[in-house]
Design an enzyme around this catalytic site. Structure first.
Site, short mmCIF file in Angstrom:
data_model
loop_
_atom_site.label_atom_id
_atom_site.label_comp_id
_atom_site.label_asym_id
_atom_site.label_seq_id
_atom_site.Cartn_x
_atom_site.Cartn_y
_atom_site.Cartn_z
N GLU A 65 0.82 -1.21 0.00
CA GLU A 65 0.00 0.00 0.00
C GLU A 65 0.86 1.26 0.00
OE1 GLU A 65 -4.11 -1.39 2.05
OE2 GLU A 65 -2.35 -1.44 3.35
N GLU A 86 -3.70 -9.96 3.06
CA GLU A 86 -4.56 -9.78 4.23
C GLU A 86 -5.72 -10.76 4.31
OE1 GLU A 86 -2.82 -5.61 3.41
OE2 GLU A 86 -3.43 -7.36 2.26
#
Length: 226
Positions: A65, A86
């Site tokens: 990210e 995730e």
């Protein structure tokens, strides 16, 4: 502005999964209503300079990210590993991947990256649009130096104006990241995800060794069914 790593195996690993966010709870947000990491990547994406990630080694989760918030991503074809793992922990990405990846690679490929939770090598990341270009590792340093040197010779004000025009067409709204961050931390606190974390840490999460090297594969062994 160039971001690179001195560690040949890791560009930027991932969020510290022993942290539930409480360590930064009192950190004053610079963007109203944003959690500290969301604040960081929002401000990074809006810097009035060109930002470049030179990716060698692994960059997953919040590390991914971070590079997604930079303007340009170049990857070593042989040594870069990117991923949003995730989902294997029972949570969604909370630092901007949900907002940024569909704009970069399209809806279907974004869902494949995030719902599959697998690693992408440099060549496949380039094919999907996850990175701008995958460069043979033997040529990587020279390529990065040449690109950064070329861009640094151009008008600073023109680069700033260029980003000012491109940003409104391509960047997510700030409140998109706030909602995703809230979902991430809420899920992280559930018993199922805490049990996943316990097993993962016992088997090598956030330690040098096979678990972190092949994180997507090993993490999925303990995937919670929330």
């Amino acid at each position: 502005m160039l971001f690179e790593s001195a560690d040949p195996d890791y560009f930027l690993a991932h969020w510290d999964l022993a942290d539930d966010g409480s360590l930064l709870a009192d950190h004053p947000p610079q963007v109203e209503g944003q959690a500290p990491f969301s604040d960081l990547v929002i401000r990074l994406s809006k810097l009035p300079v060109l930002t470049v990630s030179a990716i060698r080694g692994r960059v997953r989760g919040a590390g991914s990210e971070f590079v997604l918030a930079t303007d340009i991503r170049f990857a070593s074809r042989e040594r870069a590993v990117l991923g949003q793992f995730e989902i294997t922990a029972g949570v969604i990405p909370g630092g901007g991947a949900v907002a940024r990846l569909p704009r970069l690679v399209g809806r279907a490929r974004a869902l494949e990256i995030m719902a599959g939770g697998e690693d992408f090598d440099g060549a496949l990341a380039e094919r999907y649009g996850y990175v701008n270009r995958a460069v043979p590792d033997a040529e990587f340093d020279a390529f990065i130096d040449a690109f950064v040197t070329r861009v640094s010779g151009f008008s600073v004000s023109a680069i700033r104006e260029l980003k000012g025009e491109v940003n409104p067409q391509t960047l997510p709204k700030d409140d998109e990241l706030a909602a995703q961050s809230d979902l991430f931390f809420a899920a992280l606190a559930t018993p199922e995800v805490q049990e996943w974390a316990k097993q993962a840490f016992e088997n090598g999460l956030q330690q040098v060794g096979p678990f972190e090297e092949d994180l997507a594969e090993h993490s999925a062994k303990y995937a919670p069914k929330r």
